[in-house]
Design a protein around this motif. Structure first.
Motif, PDB file in Angstrom:
ATOM      1  N   ALA A   1       0.831  -1.209   0.000  1.00  0.00           N
ATOM      2  CA  ALA A   1       0.000   0.000   0.000  1.00  0.00           C
ATOM      3  C   ALA A   1       0.861   1.253   0.000  1.00  0.00           C
ATOM      4  CB  ALA A   1      -0.927  -0.022   1.213  1.00  0.00           C
ATOM      5  N   SER A   2       1.940   1.232   0.766  1.00  0.00           N
ATOM      6  CA  SER A   2       2.836   2.398   0.795  1.00  0.00           C
ATOM      7  C   SER A   2       3.490   2.626  -0.559  1.00  0.00           C
ATOM      8  CB  SER A   2       3.906   2.192   1.878  1.00  0.00           C
ATOM      9  OG  SER A   2       3.321   2.110   3.155  1.00  0.00           O
ATOM     10  N   LEU A   3       3.914   1.529  -1.200  1.00  0.00           N
ATOM     11  CA  LEU A   3       4.512   1.664  -2.527  1.00  0.00           C
ATOM     12  C   LEU A   3       3.496   2.197  -3.533  1.00  0.00           C
ATOM     13  CD1 LEU A   3       6.710  -1.551  -2.785  1.00  0.00           C
ATOM     14  CD2 LEU A   3       7.518   0.806  -2.916  1.00  0.00           C
ATOM     15  N   GLY A   4       2.238   1.749  -3.396  1.00  0.00           N
ATOM     16  CA  GLY A   4       1.206   2.258  -4.296  1.00  0.00           C
ATOM     17  C   GLY A   4       1.007   3.757  -4.139  1.00  0.00           C
TER      18      GLY A   4
ATOM     19  N   LEU B   1      13.524  -5.823  -1.086  1.00  0.00           N
ATOM     20  CA  LEU B   1      13.464  -5.681   0.367  1.00  0.00           C
ATOM     21  C   LEU B   1      13.841  -4.271   0.805  1.00  0.00           C
ATOM     22  CD1 LEU B   1      15.040  -9.053   1.582  1.00  0.00           C
ATOM     23  CD2 LEU B   1      12.696  -8.284   1.976  1.00  0.00           C
ATOM     24  N   GLN B   2      14.895  -3.709   0.191  1.00  0.00           N
ATOM     25  CA  GLN B   2      15.316  -2.349   0.553  1.00  0.00           C
ATOM     26  C   GLN B   2      14.224  -1.336   0.245  1.00  0.00           C
ATOM     27  OE1 GLN B   2      18.965  -1.207   1.522  1.00  0.00           O
ATOM     28  NE2 GLN B   2      17.407   0.157   2.379  1.00  0.00           N
ATOM     29  N   ARG B   3      13.609  -1.463  -0.933  1.00  0.00           N
ATOM     30  CA  ARG B   3      12.567  -0.518  -1.322  1.00  0.00           C
ATOM     31  C   ARG B   3      11.347  -0.655  -0.414  1.00  0.00           C
ATOM     32  NH1 ARG B   3      12.379  -1.951  -6.108  1.00  0.00           N
ATOM     33  NH2 ARG B   3      13.906  -0.472  -6.906  1.00  0.00           N
TER      34      ARG B   3
ATOM     35  N   ALA C   1       8.711   5.482 -10.537  1.00  0.00           N
ATOM     36  CA  ALA C   1       7.342   4.992 -10.445  1.00  0.00           C
ATOM     37  C   ALA C   1       7.230   3.581 -11.006  1.00  0.00           C
ATOM     38  CB  ALA C   1       6.394   5.937 -11.184  1.00  0.00           C
ATOM     39  N   ARG C   2       7.945   3.343 -12.120  1.00  0.00           N
ATOM     40  CA  ARG C   2       7.914   2.001 -12.711  1.00  0.00           C
ATOM     41  C   ARG C   2       8.521   0.977 -11.757  1.00  0.00           C
ATOM     42  NH1 ARG C   2      10.142   3.125 -17.160  1.00  0.00           N
ATOM     43  NH2 ARG C   2      12.284   2.616 -16.548  1.00  0.00           N
ATOM     44  N   ASP C   3       9.639   1.326 -11.095  1.00  0.00           N
ATOM     45  CA  ASP C   3      10.244   0.404 -10.127  1.00  0.00           C
ATOM     46  C   ASP C   3       9.277   0.086  -8.990  1.00  0.00           C
ATOM     47  OD1 ASP C   3      12.557   0.284 -11.567  1.00  0.00           O
ATOM     48  OD2 ASP C   3      13.625   1.783 -10.371  1.00  0.00           O
ATOM     49  N   ALA C   4       8.582   1.108  -8.499  1.00  0.00           N
ATOM     50  CA  ALA C   4       7.638   0.893  -7.403  1.00  0.00           C
ATOM     51  C   ALA C   4       6.492  -0.018  -7.843  1.00  0.00           C
ATOM     52  CB  ALA C   4       7.094   2.230  -6.900  1.00  0.00           C
ATOM     53  N   VAL C   5       5.968   0.232  -9.051  1.00  0.00           N
ATOM     54  CA  VAL C   5       4.854  -0.578  -9.542  1.00  0.00           C
ATOM     55  C   VAL C   5       5.307  -2.018  -9.786  1.00  0.00           C
ATOM     56  CG1 VAL C   5       3.226  -0.891 -11.450  1.00  0.00           C
ATOM     57  CG2 VAL C   5       3.617   1.393 -10.507  1.00  0.00           C
TER      58      VAL C   5
ATOM     59  N   THR D   1       3.236   5.845  -3.038  1.00  0.00           N
ATOM     60  CA  THR D   1       4.450   6.491  -3.544  1.00  0.00           C
ATOM     61  C   THR D   1       4.404   6.616  -5.068  1.00  0.00           C
ATOM     62  OG1 THR D   1       5.750   5.645  -1.692  1.00  0.00           O
ATOM     63  CG2 THR D   1       6.960   6.328  -3.658  1.00  0.00           C
ATOM     64  N   ALA D   2       4.001   5.505  -5.712  1.00  0.00           N
ATOM     65  CA  ALA D   2       3.917   5.549  -7.181  1.00  0.00           C
ATOM     66  C   ALA D   2       2.895   6.580  -7.643  1.00  0.00           C
ATOM     67  CB  ALA D   2       3.563   4.160  -7.716  1.00  0.00           C
ATOM     68  N   ALA D   3       1.767   6.647  -6.951  1.00  0.00           N
ATOM     69  CA  ALA D   3       0.747   7.624  -7.329  1.00  0.00           C
ATOM     70  C   ALA D   3       1.257   9.047  -7.138  1.00  0.00           C
ATOM     71  CB  ALA D   3      -0.518   7.401  -6.499  1.00  0.00           C
ATOM     72  N   ALA D   4       1.977   9.283  -6.052  1.00  0.00           N
ATOM     73  CA  ALA D   4       2.522  10.619  -5.803  1.00  0.00           C
ATOM     74  C   ALA D   4       3.548  10.999  -6.864  1.00  0.00           C
ATOM     75  CB  ALA D   4       3.137  10.677  -4.409  1.00  0.00           C
ATOM     76  N   LEU D   5       4.376  10.030  -7.268  1.00  0.00           N
ATOM     77  CA  LEU D   5       5.374  10.310  -8.304  1.00  0.00           C
ATOM     78  C   LEU D   5       4.705  10.699  -9.615  1.00  0.00           C
ATOM     79  CD1 LEU D   5       7.927   7.400  -7.638  1.00  0.00           C
ATOM     80  CD2 LEU D   5       8.334   9.856  -7.296  1.00  0.00           C
ATOM     81  N   MET D   6       3.613  10.042  -9.937  1.00  0.00           N
ATOM     82  CA  MET D   6       2.932  10.341 -11.193  1.00  0.00           C
ATOM     83  C   MET D   6       2.209  11.682 -11.155  1.00  0.00           C
ATOM     84  SD  MET D   6       3.808   7.872 -13.054  1.00  0.00           S
ATOM     85  CE  MET D   6       2.794   8.263 -14.474  1.00  0.00           C
ATOM     86  N   MET D   7       1.956  12.211  -9.954  1.00  0.00           N
ATOM     87  CA  MET D   7       1.268  13.493  -9.826  1.00  0.00           C
ATOM     88  C   MET D   7       2.223  14.674  -9.907  1.00  0.00           C
ATOM     89  SD  MET D   7      -1.954  12.894  -9.633  1.00  0.00           S
ATOM     90  CE  MET D   7      -2.589  14.463  -9.025  1.00  0.00           C
ATOM     91  N   ASP D   8       3.542  14.406  -9.879  1.00  0.00           N
ATOM     92  CA  ASP D   8       4.495  15.500  -9.972  1.00  0.00           C
ATOM     93  C   ASP D   8       4.396  16.190 -11.336  1.00  0.00           C
ATOM     94  OD1 ASP D   8       5.353  15.013  -7.449  1.00  0.00           O
ATOM     95  OD2 ASP D   8       7.140  13.867  -8.040  1.00  0.00           O
TER      96      ASP D   8
END
Length: 394
Positions: A196-199, A260-262, A216-220, A201-208
């Motif tokens: 959920a946190s990664l999701g 794991l790090q991400r 964003a691709r790495d997170a997804v 984060t990805a959404a926030a990156l796409m809103m920039d």
């Protein structure tokens, strides 16, 4: 020692005690005098009791053999009726008899049991003396049987004790189901939280204004891998109601560590820090990727929850001889000896919000891989070190 000799011995002791009392009085040792007089009184009492027993008439009550046997039979019947377990005997003609009150109540029979439950006679007959077995009574009621021969040759029939295990089986089934549901909920929540946190984060990156497409691709992609792993993990639990055997396959360690790090950085954005060391590890690891991820994530989460927001966690992966070792080290408060001995017990936790499942599941995963998980170091105020080890060559 006969009566006369004992009397003479105690009389001699009485004389010496009286002499000692007189000598102590004359020398002024009044405490010793009092002690000697007390001993003299005690010896006098013993002599008086001995004389009374010697002169008292002895009454002997004679019993006939039939009266003695009847008395012993009544005593044994009373003992048997006190037993809460029904006792039955099986004679040489394969007839079943109620022995005690519990058996008569269970089978509604005074003596001979006219219609014993199906399988009960066969189970008593087939079970070796000293062994136990189980049988289903009428209506599906479960009972355990303890069997013994009535004589050493086995020709005089058998006696069996019926122990009710139906209630115990129901409790065990309920506990097993509860434990399974706790394991499932624990692992699902552990996996969903960083996803959920990664999701987000990805959404926030796409809103920039200028979105970081690569990040964003790495997170997804991490979300997709972990969601797929969680789905397979949950399906295996649902189908088998147990930890499935590991599906061994090559794991690219760089991607495994990166995920794991991400997940760690996303789960704990402020406070705990994770350092990963794997320069002494092979590029490929042979293990079940989903199970190994769940085990290491449980160790990382345990380190953070035990150490608090300021803890520093290290994940060190290395190959030693033919074994691969994954160590999770933290600089938190460590564990006391009392907690150290119980840390791997299922559902044991020192935190009010904890479930006590993570470390137990991680050890099960390690052992399913042919390895183990150990707490190899802990000291108060000096952190803890957990080592998960399994064979590097298969």
């Amino acid at each position: 020692m006969n009566f006369r000799l004992r009397t003479a011995l105690y009389a001699t002791l009485l004389i010496f005690t009286g002499a000692a009392a007189m000598l102590a009085w004359r020398e002024g040792f009044y405490a010793n005098t009092a002690l000697a007089l007390l001993v003299a009184v005690w010896i006098s009492a013993i002599l008086s009791a001995m004389a009374t027993r010697q002169t008292a008439p002895v009454t002997v009550v004679m019993q006939t053999p039939d009266e003695a046997a009847l008395r012993e039979q009544k005593r044994l019947i009373a003992y048997l009726n006190l037993s809460p377990a029904p006792l039955v005997t099986l004679d040489r003609e394969m007839r079943l008899w109620a022995v005690n009150r519990a058996a008569r109540r269970l089978f509604a029979a005074d003596d001979l049991i006219p219609s014993p439950p199906d399988g009960l006679v066969a189970a008593i007959s087939a079970t070796a003396p000293g062994q136990t077995t189980s049988v289903r009574m009428d209506g599906g009621h479960a009972a355990a049987l303890a069997i013994a021969d009535l004589d050493s040759g086995g020709t005089g029939g058998r006696i069996a004790a019926l122990i009710d295990i139906d209630a115990e089986l129901k409790v065990a089934e309920a506990n097993a189901l509860r434990d399974l549901l706790q394991v499932l909920s624990h692992e699902i929540m552990n996996a969903l939280t960083p996803i959920a946190s990664l999701g987000r984060t990805a959404a926030a990156l796409m809103m920039d204004v200028k979105p970081d497409i690569a990040a964003a691709r790495d997170a997804v992609e991490t979300i997709a891998r972990r969601a797929d792993g969680l789905q397979k993990f949950s399906r295996a639990y649902r189908d088998l109601a147990r930890l499935p055997p590991p599906d061994i396959s090559p794991i690219e360690l760089r991607i495994f560590v990166s995920d794991l790090q991400r997940m760690f950085d996303t789960r704990w954005t402020n406070g705990p820090n994770l350092t990963v060391k794997y320069d002494r590890a092979p590029q490929l690891v042979l293990a079940d990727p989903d199970q190994l991820n769940a085990a290491v994530w449980a160790l990382l989460q345990n380190a953070v929850e035990a150490g608090g927001s300021g803890v520093h966690v290290t994940l060190e992966i290395q190959r030693l001889a033919n074994a691969l070792t994954l160590s999770v080290i933290d600089d938190g408060p460590g564990l006391s000896d009392a907690h150290r001995d119980r840390v791997f017990q299922p559902f044991y936790t020192t935190r009010p919000e904890g479930s006590g499942i993570g470390l137990t599941l991680a050890r099960q995963i390690a052992r399913a891989h042919g390895g183990d998980l150990q707490l190899v170091h802990t000291q108060p105020a000096h952190g803890a070190r957990f080592e998960l080890t399994f064979p590097a060559v298969r």
